[in-house]
Scaffold this motif. Sequence first.
Motif, short mmCIF file in Angstrom:
data_model
loop_
_atom_site.label_atom_id
_atom_site.label_comp_id
_atom_site.label_asym_id
_atom_site.label_seq_id
_atom_site.Cartn_x
_atom_site.Cartn_y
_atom_site.Cartn_z
N LYS A 79 -8.61 6.75 15.24
CA LYS A 79 -7.53 7.34 16.06
C LYS A 79 -8.30 7.13 17.48
O LYS A 79 -7.59 6.74 18.58
CB LYS A 79 -7.43 8.78 15.66
N ASP A 80 -9.44 7.71 17.73
CA ASP A 80 -10.00 7.74 19.01
C ASP A 80 -10.14 6.14 19.44
O ASP A 80 -10.09 5.96 20.67
CB ASP A 80 -11.53 8.37 18.91
N ARG A 81 -10.35 5.26 18.68
CA ARG A 81 -10.78 3.91 19.22
C ARG A 81 -9.43 3.26 19.67
O ARG A 81 -9.30 2.76 20.55
CB ARG A 81 -11.35 3.09 18.02
N LEU A 82 -8.27 3.74 18.67
CA LEU A 82 -6.75 3.37 19.19
C LEU A 82 -6.57 3.82 20.44
O LEU A 82 -6.01 3.09 21.21
CB LEU A 82 -5.95 3.43 18.07
N ARG A 83 -6.72 5.04 20.74
CA ARG A 83 -6.55 5.54 21.92
C ARG A 83 -7.28 5.13 23.07
O ARG A 83 -6.67 4.82 23.98
CB ARG A 83 -6.81 7.18 22.08
N GLN A 84 -8.48 4.76 22.82
CA GLN A 84 -9.36 4.12 23.89
C GLN A 84 -8.85 2.63 24.40
O GLN A 84 -8.72 2.43 25.39
CB GLN A 84 -10.70 3.71 23.47
N PHE A 85 -8.17 1.90 23.33
CA PHE A 85 -7.86 0.58 23.51
C PHE A 85 -6.50 0.64 24.15
O PHE A 85 -6.29 0.09 25.25
CB PHE A 85 -7.43 -0.08 22.18
N ILE A 130 -8.32 -7.66 20.80
CA ILE A 130 -8.82 -6.59 20.24
C ILE A 130 -9.52 -6.96 18.88
O ILE A 130 -9.22 -7.98 18.26
CB ILE A 130 -7.66 -5.49 19.87
N ASN A 131 -10.87 -6.35 18.85
CA ASN A 131 -11.63 -6.75 17.96
C ASN A 131 -11.32 -5.70 16.63
O ASN A 131 -11.53 -4.72 16.71
CB ASN A 131 -13.13 -6.53 18.07
N LEU A 132 -10.37 -6.18 15.73
CA LEU A 132 -9.99 -5.49 14.61
C LEU A 132 -11.20 -4.83 13.83
O LEU A 132 -11.05 -3.79 13.38
CB LEU A 132 -9.06 -6.00 13.59
N ASP A 133 -12.33 -5.44 13.73
CA ASP A 133 -13.55 -4.80 13.19
C ASP A 133 -13.79 -3.62 13.80
O ASP A 133 -14.22 -2.66 13.28
CB ASP A 133 -14.58 -5.76 13.01
N TRP A 134 -13.82 -3.55 15.19
CA TRP A 134 -14.16 -2.48 15.93
C TRP A 134 -13.25 -1.38 15.97
O TRP A 134 -13.55 -0.20 15.45
CB TRP A 134 -14.22 -2.83 17.32
N LEU A 135 -11.77 -1.66 15.65
CA LEU A 135 -10.83 -0.70 15.70
C LEU A 135 -10.80 0.00 14.37
O LEU A 135 -10.75 1.18 14.26
CB LEU A 135 -9.27 -1.38 15.81
N THR A 154 -13.61 -0.26 12.06
CA THR A 154 -14.80 0.37 11.59
C THR A 154 -15.85 0.94 12.60
O THR A 154 -16.63 1.77 12.21
CB THR A 154 -15.46 -0.64 10.85
N GLY A 155 -15.54 0.50 13.72
CA GLY A 155 -16.14 0.97 14.84
C GLY A 155 -17.31 -0.29 15.14
O GLY A 155 -18.36 0.20 16.18
N ARG A 156 -17.36 -1.09 14.28
CA ARG A 156 -18.68 -2.23 14.69
C ARG A 156 -18.34 -2.97 15.63
O ARG A 156 -17.07 -3.28 15.80
CB ARG A 156 -18.81 -2.57 13.14
N GLY A 157 -19.23 -3.33 16.36
CA GLY A 157 -18.99 -4.37 17.36
C GLY A 157 -18.27 -3.87 18.79
O GLY A 157 -18.32 -2.58 18.79
N GLU A 158 -17.78 -4.86 19.56
CA GLU A 158 -17.18 -4.30 20.58
C GLU A 158 -15.88 -4.21 20.69
O GLU A 158 -15.07 -4.96 19.91
CB GLU A 158 -17.30 -5.45 21.77
N MET A 159 -15.11 -3.38 21.51
CA MET A 159 -13.76 -3.32 21.40
C MET A 159 -12.80 -4.60 21.83
O MET A 159 -11.75 -4.92 21.14
CB MET A 159 -13.22 -2.24 22.52
N ILE A 160 -13.16 -5.27 22.67
CA ILE A 160 -12.87 -6.68 23.25
C ILE A 160 -13.58 -7.82 23.08
O ILE A 160 -14.77 -7.62 23.18
CB ILE A 160 -12.21 -6.31 24.67
#
Length: 125
Positions: free
Chosen positions: A2-8, A55-60, A62-68
């Motif tokens: 949720k926090d990562r999607l808000r951030q994106f 968007i990096n779906l792995d980041w979205l 799992t939180g791994r890697g960079e957002m973009i």
Amino acid sequence: MKDRLRQFIDYIGVNNYTFEKNIGTSEGTLRRFFGNKNGLTVATLLKIADIYPQINLDWLITGRGEMIFSQPSSASPQNASSDALALIADLARENGQLQAENNELKKELARAETKMAASAKNAAG
């Protein structure tokens, strides 16, 4: 997630309504997701990846890697969708394995608790 999607969403500079409209989901999808009423479906995740290929779906997920992604992707949207599906399938498989392990541990704990209760009863009686 949720926090990562808000951030994106903040990063791309749109509001929830515009984001929902852009990815073709119904109004309120994000409100329900952020309010813990619903998760995001695989179809919704794929729509996000198709509309926002940066968007990096792995980041979205799992939180791994960079957002973009740091460099523009030369991969086609079809490849991005295939990659996203493979990642989601891997995560679903891992989730199933973890659920099975969790169930086994619960059974083991119940057996141990039963043995401890029987031992305590024998010791007291």
